[in-house]
Design a protein around this motif. Structure first.
Motif, PDB file in Angstrom:
ATOM      1  N   ASN A  97       0.796  -1.155  -0.028  1.00  0.00           N
ATOM      2  CA  ASN A  97      -0.008   0.042  -0.115  1.00  0.00           C
ATOM      3  C   ASN A  97       0.729   1.175  -0.081  1.00  0.00           C
ATOM      4  OD1 ASN A  97      -2.808  -1.412   0.124  1.00  0.00           O
ATOM      5  ND2 ASN A  97      -2.150  -1.800   2.180  1.00  0.00           N
ATOM      6  N   GLU A  98       0.427   2.182  -0.150  1.00  0.00           N
ATOM      7  CA  GLU A  98       0.869   3.762  -0.265  1.00  0.00           C
ATOM      8  C   GLU A  98       1.263   4.234   1.235  1.00  0.00           C
ATOM      9  OE1 GLU A  98       2.117   4.926  -3.138  1.00  0.00           O
ATOM     10  OE2 GLU A  98       1.248   3.177  -4.164  1.00  0.00           O
ATOM     11  N   ALA A  99       1.044   3.736   2.093  1.00  0.00           N
ATOM     12  CA  ALA A  99       1.421   3.824   3.655  1.00  0.00           C
ATOM     13  C   ALA A  99       1.676   2.852   4.484  1.00  0.00           C
ATOM     14  CB  ALA A  99       0.275   4.990   4.208  1.00  0.00           C
ATOM     15  N   VAL A 100       2.490   2.931   5.204  1.00  0.00           N
ATOM     16  CA  VAL A 100       2.450   1.682   6.436  1.00  0.00           C
ATOM     17  C   VAL A 100       1.206   1.617   7.482  1.00  0.00           C
ATOM     18  CG1 VAL A 100       4.997   1.842   6.069  1.00  0.00           C
ATOM     19  CG2 VAL A 100       4.023   3.158   7.829  1.00  0.00           C
ATOM     20  N   GLY A 101       1.241   0.581   8.041  1.00  0.00           N
ATOM     21  CA  GLY A 101       0.345   0.521   9.185  1.00  0.00           C
ATOM     22  C   GLY A 101      -0.529  -0.802   8.902  1.00  0.00           C
ATOM     23  N   GLY A 102      -0.523  -1.362   7.810  1.00  0.00           N
ATOM     24  CA  GLY A 102      -1.443  -2.443   7.538  1.00  0.00           C
ATOM     25  C   GLY A 102      -2.678  -2.252   8.049  1.00  0.00           C
ATOM     26  N   ARG A 103      -3.216  -3.207   8.982  1.00  0.00           N
ATOM     27  CA  ARG A 103      -4.432  -3.268   9.607  1.00  0.00           C
ATOM     28  C   ARG A 103      -4.439  -2.167  10.574  1.00  0.00           C
ATOM     29  NH1 ARG A 103      -4.001  -8.598   8.654  1.00  0.00           N
ATOM     30  NH2 ARG A 103      -5.899  -9.916   8.082  1.00  0.00           N
ATOM     31  N   VAL A 108      -9.515  -8.701   1.742  1.00  0.00           N
ATOM     32  CA  VAL A 108      -8.710  -9.525   0.909  1.00  0.00           C
ATOM     33  C   VAL A 108      -7.772  -8.500  -0.064  1.00  0.00           C
ATOM     34  CG1 VAL A 108      -8.851 -11.082  -1.468  1.00  0.00           C
ATOM     35  CG2 VAL A 108     -10.547 -11.243   0.772  1.00  0.00           C
ATOM     36  N   ALA A 109      -8.689  -7.662  -0.647  1.00  0.00           N
ATOM     37  CA  ALA A 109      -7.940  -6.494  -1.850  1.00  0.00           C
ATOM     38  C   ALA A 109      -6.943  -5.995  -1.044  1.00  0.00           C
ATOM     39  CB  ALA A 109      -9.080  -5.814  -2.374  1.00  0.00           C
ATOM     40  N   ASP A 110      -7.177  -5.401   0.148  1.00  0.00           N
ATOM     41  CA  ASP A 110      -6.151  -4.405   0.735  1.00  0.00           C
ATOM     42  C   ASP A 110      -5.215  -5.096   1.393  1.00  0.00           C
ATOM     43  OD1 ASP A 110      -7.774  -2.625  -0.282  1.00  0.00           O
ATOM     44  OD2 ASP A 110      -8.689  -2.090   1.443  1.00  0.00           O
ATOM     45  N   LEU A 111      -5.529  -6.311   2.062  1.00  0.00           N
ATOM     46  CA  LEU A 111      -4.625  -6.755   3.048  1.00  0.00           C
ATOM     47  C   LEU A 111      -4.184  -8.515   2.708  1.00  0.00           C
ATOM     48  CD1 LEU A 111      -6.182  -5.573   6.338  1.00  0.00           C
ATOM     49  CD2 LEU A 111      -3.914  -4.661   5.260  1.00  0.00           C
ATOM     50  N   TRP A 167      -6.457 -14.151   4.205  1.00  0.00           N
ATOM     51  CA  TRP A 167      -7.184 -15.448   4.233  1.00  0.00           C
ATOM     52  C   TRP A 167      -8.687 -15.341   4.470  1.00  0.00           C
ATOM     53  CZ3 TRP A 167      -7.619 -18.890   8.527  1.00  0.00           C
ATOM     54  CH2 TRP A 167      -8.220 -20.383   8.189  1.00  0.00           C
ATOM     55  N   GLU A 168      -9.512 -15.721   3.560  1.00  0.00           N
ATOM     56  CA  GLU A 168     -10.869 -15.752   3.591  1.00  0.00           C
ATOM     57  C   GLU A 168     -11.520 -14.328   4.008  1.00  0.00           C
ATOM     58  OE1 GLU A 168     -12.890 -18.534   2.927  1.00  0.00           O
ATOM     59  OE2 GLU A 168     -11.263 -19.491   2.137  1.00  0.00           O
ATOM     60  N   GLY A 169     -10.871 -13.412   3.955  1.00  0.00           N
ATOM     61  CA  GLY A 169     -11.303 -12.154   4.178  1.00  0.00           C
ATOM     62  C   GLY A 169     -11.523 -11.842   5.785  1.00  0.00           C
ATOM     63  N   THR A 170     -10.729 -12.740   6.684  1.00  0.00           N
ATOM     64  CA  THR A 170     -10.684 -12.435   7.922  1.00  0.00           C
ATOM     65  C   THR A 170     -10.075 -11.069   8.216  1.00  0.00           C
ATOM     66  OG1 THR A 170      -9.904 -13.050  10.299  1.00  0.00           O
ATOM     67  CG2 THR A 170      -8.573 -13.819   8.213  1.00  0.00           C
ATOM     68  N   ALA A 171     -10.686 -10.359   9.461  1.00  0.00           N
ATOM     69  CA  ALA A 171     -10.278  -9.139   9.842  1.00  0.00           C
ATOM     70  C   ALA A 171      -9.257  -9.397  10.650  1.00  0.00           C
ATOM     71  CB  ALA A 171     -11.486  -8.347  10.367  1.00  0.00           C
ATOM     72  N   LEU A 172      -8.922 -10.289  11.290  1.00  0.00           N
ATOM     73  CA  LEU A 172      -7.744 -10.577  12.247  1.00  0.00           C
ATOM     74  C   LEU A 172      -6.642 -11.693  11.995  1.00  0.00           C
ATOM     75  CD1 LEU A 172     -10.243 -10.203  15.097  1.00  0.00           C
ATOM     76  CD2 LEU A 172      -8.882  -8.478  14.353  1.00  0.00           C
ATOM     77  N   GLY A 173      -7.272 -12.756  11.484  1.00  0.00           N
ATOM     78  CA  GLY A 173      -6.417 -14.037  11.260  1.00  0.00           C
ATOM     79  C   GLY A 173      -6.751 -15.326  11.839  1.00  0.00           C
TER      80      GLY A 173
END
Length: 579
Positions: free
Chosen positions: A28-34, A499-502, A505-511
């Motif tokens: 992505n264009e900025a750090v930080g991830g979730r 899924v698109a941004d991060l 897996w399976e679209g989980t928000a956490l893991g």
């Protein structure tokens, strides 16, 4: 380094401190991830984590670099820590910032519960300290360091805490459904259900009911900024807009040998999140008498020079141009499923698709960011909304079994239990004067087909309709009749966005969910068994979900590289190995 979330930045900083030359690549264009941020019209939203728990873990990380959380962050303690609304005709409950007031609160709601809660919180504190000393900072490369006096002495109790669901333990302590929910909701922080989470995780109640909840002014973007500052000061090169496509491997003189399974403890087929597991067997695992291998091991040693080694990565920039970075060590803090299944050849995957087919994802989420005109005294900085039929909510989110949502039988709960953060209650810089900043999180099944969000109602229709329903629910339960009409900024995020941004897996928000077979020594390890020099950090590996766990996972990479099999945190400040 692959990935510029908190674990990527932290690992890069620690590696540089060790004397490595480090390049960090972030798609992505900025750090930080979730732990990202989004701004519009004077509103600034954290787009992910919003609870500052386990403060000593943050402080320890900063002290490794000769500074401290007090020097790097402006922390304030929230009082009340959070508010709870329950479905039905109930007044909200405000949880205090300290143990004594919370014991009084529980006693006032359920006479006789105060003394049981005192024992519960004593146990939570003891379990938390034991976890920090022997589990959280362990790579589990060897189990023998766990077989110490304090662990062995508590084996029978640990076995019970690991095999009894959190909901049952909470229900034996208090009976009022609202209080049971207060004790059970921390399971959501761990990406799981209180009906599946081991009661070992009652330790979380020590954090919010005894220690209290902190908030870093400036939001969690300020935490990311502080760690980025440290990484850059240590000499880390950070490249954003860089999508890693392949981990380069090299092998000398022979084809890659694909390891075959050996006779180890079969964690795959044991029902860890029910009472089916044999507690004697689990006690033997904790005592180091049985293996906990979570990946296949080779039948025989691979001869020197025949096992492939990481040699760098290939990536593309924002314009689609191809680049490569050479390196003797590669650390990926991207989603482990994505790293393994898309960046490595099948024969080099420690965790192939067949592994993930047997795993349970944590929940996905609908995120709603709202800029609201006027004050909202009905909401605290943290406010939780709990439905009456809580168990049904969780069954819809997680379904049954493992694998994709379609095979688990998941569905969207209605109404849903949900969480609202109002940081403008504490931090006036996150919203224009006369306005409030709301971040709403609605746990959903890990199912990308639910859709993607958008701006000003422009996301997928199903997701935006759900957002409308949630806003109405908050308005009704909290008594804010005109909430929807006062919204001046709106953005939604859904499972497809994760899924698109991060690359989630399976679209989980956490893991991966923290069921027992996906916790501690049973969680995915932080190194590849097929490729030398390839390591992992972040929420999908050891020790697990949450910003504090991600900071610890960064430290575990250093311990792996040093061959350090101890269970304790690294000494402060961090001195380079051999220095």
């Amino acid at each position: 380094m692959i990935g510029g979330g908190i674990s990527g930045l932290a690992t890069a900083a620690l590696l540089a401190r060790e004397g490595h030359t480090v390049t960090l690549l972030e798609k992505n264009e900025a750090v930080g991830g979730r732990a990202g941020t989004w701004e519009k019209d004077g509103f600034r939203f954290d787009t992910g984590p919003s609870w500052y728990l386990m403060p000593e873990v943050f402080d320890h990380f900063f002290k490794l670099f000769g500074t401290s959380a007090a020097e790097e962050l402006d922390l304030v303690k929230l009082d009340p820590g959070y508010r709870v609304y329950s479905e039905g005709e109930f007044a909200p409950i405000d949880l205090a910032s300290n143990r004594d007031d919370n014991l009084d609160l529980f006693e006032s709601i359920e006479p006789g519960s105060g003394v049981r809660m005192a024992g519960y919180l004593d146990s939570a504190a003891e379990t938390y300290e034991l976890a920090k000393e022997y589990f959280l900072y362990s790579t589990f490369e060897k189990i023998t360091p766990l077989a110490t006096g304090p662990v062995l002495k508590r084996l029978p109790r640990l076995a019970r805490l690991l095999t009894e669901p959190l909901a049952r333990f909470a229900g034996r302590t208090v009976r009022d459904p609202r209080l049971v929910q207060v004790l059970g909701y921390p399971a959501v922080f761990l990406g799981t259900s209180p009906y599946s989470a081991p009661s070992m995780y009652h330790l979380m109640s020590h954090l919010d009911l005894t220690e209290g909840v902190l908030y870093p002014r400036g939001g969690f973007a300020s935490v990311i900024a502080a760690i980025e500052r440290i990484a850059r000061a240590e000499g880390v090169e950070i490249i954003t807009g860089a999508t890693v496509t392949r981990i380069v491997t090299a092998v000398e003189g022979a084809s890659v040998m694909v390891p075959a399974p050996v006779d180890v403890y079969d964690y795959e087929t044991t029902e860890f999140d029910t009472n089916v597991i044999d507690r004697d067997e689990l006690a033997r695992v904790l005592a180091g008498e049985m293996s906990t291998a979570t990946e296949p091991e080779p039948v025989a040693e691979i001869p020197a020079g025949q096992k492939p080694r990481a040699g760098g990565v290939h990536y593309t920039d924002g314009d689609g141009r191809a680049h490569s970075v050479d390196g003797s060590v590669v650390v990926s803090t991207a989603d482990l499923w994505h790293t393994e299944t898309t960046m490595l050849l099948p024969e080099l995957q420690t965790y192939p698709e067949s592994y993930w087919a047997k795993r349970t994802p944590g929940p996905s989420a609908l995120l709603i960011m709202l800029g609201v005109e006027g004050d909202l005294p009905e909401l605290e900085h943290h406010t939780l909304f709990f439905t009456k039929d809580w168990r049904e909510n969780f069954e819809k989110i997680f379904g049954r079994g493992s694998g994709p949502a379609a095979t688990r039988g998941t569905s969207v709960p209605a109404p849903a239990s949900l969480y609202v953060c109002k940081p403008s209650a504490t931090d006036h810089d996150v919203a224009p004067e006369g306005h409030e900043n709301l971040f709403v999180l609605v746990p959903l099944p890990a199912d990308p087909s639910i859709g993607a969000g958008g701006f000003d109602g422009g996301g997928d229709a199903r997701l935006e309709e759900l957002a409308d329903t949630v806003i109405e629910q908050i308005a009704s339960w909290a008594g804010i009749a005109d909430l929807a009409s006062r919204v001046v900024v709106r953005r939604t995020v859904g499972p497809a966005d994760f899924v698109a941004d991060l690359n989630s897996w399976e679209g989980t928000a956490l893991g991966p969910a923290h069921t027992l077979r996906q916790s501690a020594m049973f969680r995915s390890r932080n190194r590849s068994t097929k490729v030398d020099g390839l390591y992992y950090a972040g929420g999908s590996t050891t020790p697990g979900i949450g910003l504090p766990m991600c900071l610890i996972s960064a430290e575990l990479v250093i311990k792996r590289l040093r061959g350090d099999t101890s269970t304790t945190a690294l000494p402060e400040p961090l001195a380079p190995a051999g220095g």
